[in-house]
Design a protein around this motif. Structure first.
Motif, short mmCIF file in Angstrom:
data_model
loop_
_atom_site.label_atom_id
_atom_site.label_comp_id
_atom_site.label_asym_id
_atom_site.label_seq_id
_atom_site.Cartn_x
_atom_site.Cartn_y
_atom_site.Cartn_z
N ASP A 25 5.20 14.77 -13.35
CA ASP A 25 4.12 14.73 -14.33
C ASP A 25 3.55 13.31 -14.45
O ASP A 25 3.70 12.64 -15.48
CB ASP A 25 4.64 15.22 -15.67
N GLN A 26 2.98 12.82 -13.37
CA GLN A 26 2.31 11.52 -13.38
C GLN A 26 1.15 11.57 -12.40
O GLN A 26 1.10 12.45 -11.53
CB GLN A 26 3.29 10.41 -13.04
N PRO A 27 0.23 10.65 -12.51
CA PRO A 27 -1.01 10.79 -11.72
C PRO A 27 -0.78 10.78 -10.21
O PRO A 27 -1.39 11.56 -9.47
CB PRO A 27 -1.84 9.59 -12.16
N GLY A 28 0.06 9.85 -9.73
CA GLY A 28 0.20 9.70 -8.29
C GLY A 28 0.97 10.83 -7.65
O GLY A 28 1.90 11.38 -8.24
N LEU A 29 0.58 11.17 -6.41
CA LEU A 29 1.34 12.15 -5.66
C LEU A 29 2.69 11.52 -5.29
O LEU A 29 2.78 10.32 -5.02
CB LEU A 29 0.59 12.58 -4.40
N ILE A 30 3.72 12.35 -5.26
CA ILE A 30 5.07 11.85 -5.07
C ILE A 30 5.47 12.04 -3.62
O ILE A 30 5.30 13.13 -3.04
CB ILE A 30 6.07 12.58 -5.98
N LEU A 31 6.00 10.95 -3.04
CA LEU A 31 6.46 11.02 -1.66
C LEU A 31 7.89 10.49 -1.62
O LEU A 31 8.19 9.42 -2.16
CB LEU A 31 5.56 10.17 -0.75
N GLU A 32 8.74 11.26 -0.96
CA GLU A 32 10.13 10.83 -0.80
C GLU A 32 10.18 9.88 0.40
O GLU A 32 9.89 10.29 1.53
CB GLU A 32 11.05 12.03 -0.56
N VAL A 33 10.53 8.62 0.12
CA VAL A 33 10.53 7.63 1.21
C VAL A 33 11.89 7.56 1.88
O VAL A 33 11.99 7.11 3.02
CB VAL A 33 10.10 6.25 0.67
N SER A 34 12.91 7.92 1.20
CA SER A 34 14.26 8.02 1.77
C SER A 34 15.03 8.98 0.89
O SER A 34 14.61 9.26 -0.24
CB SER A 34 14.93 6.64 1.82
N THR B 132 0.85 -1.19 0.00
CA THR B 132 0.00 0.00 0.00
C THR B 132 0.88 1.24 0.00
O THR B 132 2.09 1.16 0.26
CB THR B 132 -0.89 0.02 1.24
N ASP B 133 0.26 2.35 -0.35
CA ASP B 133 1.03 3.59 -0.41
C ASP B 133 1.50 3.98 0.99
O ASP B 133 0.73 3.91 1.95
CB ASP B 133 0.16 4.71 -0.99
N PRO B 134 2.76 4.42 1.10
CA PRO B 134 3.19 4.94 2.41
C PRO B 134 2.43 6.24 2.71
O PRO B 134 2.14 7.02 1.81
CB PRO B 134 4.67 5.18 2.21
N ILE B 135 2.13 6.42 3.94
CA ILE B 135 1.34 7.59 4.33
C ILE B 135 2.27 8.73 4.71
O ILE B 135 3.16 8.56 5.56
CB ILE B 135 0.44 7.25 5.53
N PRO B 136 2.11 9.87 4.08
CA PRO B 136 2.93 11.03 4.51
C PRO B 136 2.58 11.39 5.95
O PRO B 136 1.40 11.49 6.31
CB PRO B 136 2.50 12.13 3.55
N GLU B 137 3.62 11.61 6.73
CA GLU B 137 3.40 11.90 8.14
C GLU B 137 3.80 13.34 8.42
O GLU B 137 4.87 13.79 8.01
CB GLU B 137 4.23 10.96 9.01
N ALA B 138 2.91 14.02 9.13
CA ALA B 138 3.22 15.41 9.49
C ALA B 138 4.23 15.44 10.62
O ALA B 138 4.45 14.44 11.31
CB ALA B 138 1.94 16.13 9.92
N LYS B 139 4.89 16.57 10.76
CA LYS B 139 5.87 16.72 11.84
C LYS B 139 5.17 16.66 13.18
O LYS B 139 4.09 17.21 13.35
CB LYS B 139 6.60 18.06 11.73
#
Lengths: 541, 185
Positions: free
Chosen positions: B56-65, A533-540
């Motif tokens: 420029d892609q549908p999903g929102l981008i999250l930096e995991v590391s 599943t998508d990782p959930i962005p976590e607020a500070k």
């Protein structure tokens, strides 16, 4: 009566009384040897004059260490010189070889330097330069001037000779590509050869640049040369410009030579041009005879074949002209001026051999039959210098090689300004021969025809259908513009096309997503997806 | 018969799963849009607005590391980012600039503003980050260029907060551009 027998005894063989004289002799001998060893050698050095020499005062030095003292100065038996008798230190004994040199050190003012200033206060002294030859010599002749090269210095001593002393003198530099590599040690006039001889020394390791192909030439002063090849100014370094100098090099196109022994003789050329001018040994002498002015043609001028220098002008054969011209006067050839040239086959990559010369001679004989001729060309308009030009010429009368004295001749044709005059005359003759009247008549007829054509064109342009053409063209362009506007940004067609492309992009994006999913889970179409599943962005916090 | 029914039941049970619902986010300004006559800026127009390919892609981008990003599968933008970012910035700049910035295709303005968004994603430290460059071109010649970078902390966990933070960052970029254009005007 008894007989008395003498009692004979062997006497003592050595009487102690002799000990004293023997000791005295041994002691005397020791003292003589000791004195001889401690005294040091006595030598004589001959001078032209005793100027600067003072008995009991003038010292002999080596590396500024006192090695002896002038004991006595006497005239020679013939009164033509003086001999200084010198007592040297014992240490100097091993320095007295056959090539040991002595000279008087006084203040000297030369062209390039000032030396011996310290002797103004301390007085002149004799400088000793140890040699490396056989020991034991005791009589020497002093050098007139200090030697420029230390005894035993590594390098190569050579002899140069030239017909003229020029501006080269003792002490001048030998430079190689601007770098000083040696010096002129002495200069003398060889009365037997009637030439000037230079003794030069090339320092190590530069002496390795010397081989049998090397040529030495004078680079003193500034050389200005205006010849058929243009104006050329050349100078050496400031040192050589002011005080003179010699350099060396291998002429272009000449292979390296073999090693040379010391004291090998080389010719000293006057200039680089002269050194490089005659680098080849084997030449083909030829005579070319010109029926035109040869003003500006000088010995040394190039002989060219299609721009390639293949030889030089040797000399103008004026003397032969006088004799030969008188003999040939009846045949009408006395007015041509013979010029002796030489061609060096090695200049055109042939070997520098007699066989090449013969081969070239035969080639030239065949070439003359096919149109090879010599001509005079002006090489420098400023100076008027000329050179001999050899080439194939079309439409020339048949000819073959001839002879002039012992030399082969090749035929010539008029060239340079004379040839230009001939061409101008020919052109004028042709111009005069032109049917100008007929041409003018034809031109008038052509102009009348052109008038008719223009009148017809005017009628056509004034026609109503022709005038309507621009309007139709304008209408067509307007329609084309309207058509293009349908595809311009903001038009319905453009918007529709843009929307279609957007949909296509989105579809492609979905396909990409599907492809990515299938690549990570091939059974994702029929099986539940196990993708994380998508990782959930976590607020500070 | 019974074993066959049991096997089919197991297969159907294995294949069935509850699909995760995809959330869509709209990138639009928060302020209300009122009906009015548009006033095109006579000096400036909007040229190209480009965004980095990974945005420029549908999903929102999250930096995991650090250096590693992951586009969300179930949290997507409602429309392509290259279109929505341009619309968003055009409207935000127009509001701040107090004059409407028309597309350079339709505007006679001699100075064109072009924007490039290099970074726009959520970070692993609970922030959204935006890095952008923009420049002005006057009659085909580059006159001035600027760089803008800013971060915005997420108000709460989740992609909705990330989408909101990114909108705030783009609003800040628009305000910066508008203020600079005012000075150049």
């Amino acid at each position: 009566m008894t007989t008395m027998k003498p009692d004979i005894r062997k006497g003592k063989s050595f009487n102690p009384v002799w000990i004293i004289p023997i000791l005295a002799v041994l002691l005397g001998g020791y003292m003589v040897v000791h004195t001889w060893l401690m005294e040091g050698p006595e030598i004589t050095v001959a001078f032209d004059t005793a100027e600067g020499l003072t008995a009991g005062k003038t010292k002999v030095k080596y590396r500024n260490v006192d090695m002896g003292l002038v004991d006595k100065v006497v005239l020679t038996d013939d009164f033509q010189g003086v001999i200084a008798k010198i007592k040297l230190e014992p240490q100097a004994r091993s320095m007295l070889s056959e090539d040991t040199r002595f000279w008087l050190v006084t203040a000297r003012l030369g062209m390039g330097n000032i030396s011996g200033l310290d002797t103004l206060l301390s007085g002149a002294y004799l400088q000793l330069a140890p040699g490396t030859g056989k020991l034991g010599k005791r009589a020497y002749v002093a050098l007139e001037t200090p030697p420029l090269t230390p005894t035993g210095a590594p390098g190569l001593r050579l002899q140069l000779y030239s017909d003229d002393a020029g501006s080269v003198s003792t002490g001048d530099s030998i430079v190689y590509r601007g770098y000083k590599v040696g010096r002129v040690e002495s200069t003398r006039f060889d009365s037997d050869r009637r030439q000037v001889n230079y003794n030069i020394f090339i320092d190590a390791p530069f002496h390795e640049f010397i081989d049998s192909s090397v040529r030495f030439y004078n680079i003193s002063g500034i050389s200005v040369n205006a010849g058929a090849e243009g104006l050329e100014i050349s100078t050496g370094s400031m040192d050589t410009v002011l005080f003179g100098g010699v350099t060396f090099g291998t002429p272009p196109g000449i292979p390296s030579g073999g090693p040379v022994e010391k004291n090998t003789e080389f010719k000293l050329y006057v200039s680089k041009e002269e050194a490089e001018d005659n680098p080849f040994v084997h030449r083909l002498p030829l005579v070319v005879r010109f029926n035109q002015s040869i003003k500006g043609l000088k010995p040394g001028a190039p002989v060219e074949y299609r721009g390639i220098t293949i030889g030089r002008v040797e000399r103008l054969m004026i003397r032969e002209l006088a004799a030969f011209g008188l003999m040939m006067e009846t045949k009408g050839t006395a007015d041509s001026i013979p010029v002796l040239i030489h061609i060096e086959p090695a200049r055109i990559e042939l070997s520098d051999t007699a066989a090449s010369v013969e081969s070239f001679r035969n080639t030239l004989k065949a070439g003359v039959k096919n149109g090879v001729r010599a001509t005079l060309e002006t090489g420098n308009l400023l100076t008027g210098a000329k050179y001999v030009y050899i080439d194939f010429f079309a439409d020339v009368p048949e000819a073959s090689v001839g002879s002039f004295g012992d030399y082969m001749t090749i035929p010539t044709i008029a060239g340079g300004f004379d040839q230009t005059l001939v061409k101008v005359n020919t052109l004028l003759d042709k111009f005069n021969a032109l049917p100008l009247d007929d041409t003018v008549g034809n031109t008038n007829a052509a102009i009348a025809e052109l008038d008719k054509t223009l009148a017809g064109l005017r009628v056509m342009l004034e026609d109503s259908s022709t005038k309507a053409l621009p309007g139709e063209l304008k209408s067509t362009l307007r329609d084309l513009q309207a058509t293009l506007d349908g595809f311009s940004p903001g038009s319905p067609m453009y918007q529709s096309l843009d929307n279609t492309l957007q949909e296509l992009n989105r579809t492609m994006s979905n396909v990409e997503s599907l492809t990515r999913t299938l690549s990570s889970q091939p059974n994702a179409v029929i099986m539940p997806s196990t993708l994380p599943t998508d990782p959930i962005p976590e607020a500070k916090r | 018969m019974k074993p066959t029914v049991l096997l089919l039941t197991l297969l159907v049970a294995g294949c069935s799963h509850t699909p995760v619902e995809t959330q869509f986010y709209l990138l639009r300004q928060q302020a209300a849009i009122e009906s009015r006559e548009m006033k095109p800026s006579p000096d400036f127009s909007l040229g190209d607005v480009s965004i980095a390919s990974y945005i420029d892609q549908p999903g929102l981008i999250l930096e995991v590391s650090p250096g590693q990003v992951r586009p969300a599968r179930h949290h997507e933008w409602a429309e392509p980012m290259h279109r929505s970012v341009r619309i968003f910035l055009q409207r935000e700049i127009s509001i701040e600039f107090e004059a409407d910035l028309f597309s350079s295709r339709f505007s006679p303005a001699s100075t064109v503003v072009e924007i490039r968004v290099d970074q726009l994603h959520g970070t692993s430290s609970g922030e959204a980050i935006l890095t952008a460059h923009w420049w002005t071109i006057h009659k085909g010649e580059l006159k001035s260029s600027y760089q803008y970078t800013s971060t915005e902390p997420l108000e709460q966990d989740g992609y909705a907060a990330l989408a909101k933070a990114e909108a705030v960052l783009l609003s800040g970029l628009a305000a910066s551009i508008a203020n600079t254009l005012k000075a150049l005007r």
